[in-house]
Motif scaffolding. Structure first.
Motif, PDB file in Angstrom:
ATOM      1  N   SER A  14      46.285  38.660  41.697  1.00  0.00           N
ATOM      2  CA  SER A  14      46.772  38.372  40.340  1.00  0.00           C
ATOM      3  C   SER A  14      46.847  36.867  40.067  1.00  0.00           C
ATOM      4  O   SER A  14      46.787  36.447  38.913  1.00  0.00           O
ATOM      5  N   HIS A  15      46.983  36.054  41.109  1.00  0.00           N
ATOM      6  CA  HIS A  15      47.021  34.598  40.935  1.00  0.00           C
ATOM      7  C   HIS A  15      45.625  33.976  40.898  1.00  0.00           C
ATOM      8  O   HIS A  15      45.474  32.828  40.501  1.00  0.00           O
ATOM      9  N   ALA A  16      44.630  34.716  41.338  1.00  0.00           N
ATOM     10  CA  ALA A  16      43.276  34.170  41.468  1.00  0.00           C
ATOM     11  C   ALA A  16      42.703  33.576  40.182  1.00  0.00           C
ATOM     12  O   ALA A  16      42.106  32.498  40.233  1.00  0.00           O
ATOM     13  N   PRO A  17      42.853  34.205  39.011  1.00  0.00           N
ATOM     14  CA  PRO A  17      42.263  33.600  37.818  1.00  0.00           C
ATOM     15  C   PRO A  17      42.775  32.182  37.530  1.00  0.00           C
ATOM     16  O   PRO A  17      42.016  31.324  37.080  1.00  0.00           O
ATOM     17  N   ALA A  18      44.031  31.911  37.816  1.00  0.00           N
ATOM     18  CA  ALA A  18      44.592  30.577  37.566  1.00  0.00           C
ATOM     19  C   ALA A  18      44.232  29.586  38.668  1.00  0.00           C
ATOM     20  O   ALA A  18      44.100  28.391  38.414  1.00  0.00           O
ATOM     21  N   ARG A  21      39.315  28.297  39.970  1.00  0.00           N
ATOM     22  CA  ARG A  21      38.483  27.838  38.856  1.00  0.00           C
ATOM     23  C   ARG A  21      37.208  27.166  39.341  1.00  0.00           C
ATOM     24  O   ARG A  21      36.244  27.054  38.617  1.00  0.00           O
ATOM     25  N   PRO A  47      34.885  32.677  41.972  1.00  0.00           N
ATOM     26  CA  PRO A  47      35.524  32.063  40.803  1.00  0.00           C
ATOM     27  C   PRO A  47      36.343  33.080  39.996  1.00  0.00           C
ATOM     28  O   PRO A  47      35.819  34.077  39.521  1.00  0.00           O
ATOM     29  N   GLY A  48      37.645  32.861  39.932  1.00  0.00           N
ATOM     30  CA  GLY A  48      38.543  33.699  39.149  1.00  0.00           C
ATOM     31  C   GLY A  48      38.942  35.012  39.783  1.00  0.00           C
ATOM     32  O   GLY A  48      39.646  35.803  39.162  1.00  0.00           O
ATOM     33  N   ALA A  49      38.520  35.278  41.025  1.00  0.00           N
ATOM     34  CA  ALA A  49      38.840  36.569  41.639  1.00  0.00           C
ATOM     35  C   ALA A  49      39.053  36.429  43.145  1.00  0.00           C
ATOM     36  O   ALA A  49      38.448  35.577  43.792  1.00  0.00           O
TER      37      ALA A  49
END
Length: 125
Positions: A14-18, A21, A47-49
């Protein structure tokens, strides 16, 4: 394994998108030793996941640490780069994965963003 470590890995996707980058893709295996037992975590970053599973596997990099040190990392009481430089943990493989992954760790308690401090100082002037 401590509850803080379990929660850290559970929240990682859940933190990966932030956090993720940068255009970095790869698999990081994290080996956490406690006594004569080692637990393995496989983290796939893109990236983002991020995906996490409890297993060993082919990995682009392997980070080995004590379970105690990793708990200090996930609670902000230790710094990942410092731990590697002090030889408290070891890392081999694609160093970019380590540098990106460390961004998931929280800042130490009481640390403030220097930009926020500067804004406060500018507001008082």
């Amino acid at each position: 394994m401590t509850q803080a470590t379990e929660e850290f890995f559970a929240a990682l996707p859940s933190h990966a998108p932030a956090v993720l980058r940068a255009p970095v893709t790869g698999t990081l295996q994290i080996d956490l030793a406690s006594g004569n037992r080692t637990e393995h975590w496989l983290v796939r970053l893109s990236p983002g996941a991020a995906t996490v599973e409890r297993s060993r596997g082919p990995a682009d990099a392997v980070w080995s640490s004590s379970a105690d040190l990793f708990e200090r990392l996930v609670t902000g009481r230790a710094q990942a780069v410092s731990a590697v430089l002090r030889n408290e943990s070891t890392f081999r493989g694609n160093v970019m994965l380590f540098l990106v992954f460390r961004r998931f760790f929280p800042t130490p308690p009481g640390v403030r963003d220097p930009r926020e401090t500067a804004r406060e100082q500018a507001g008082r002037a």
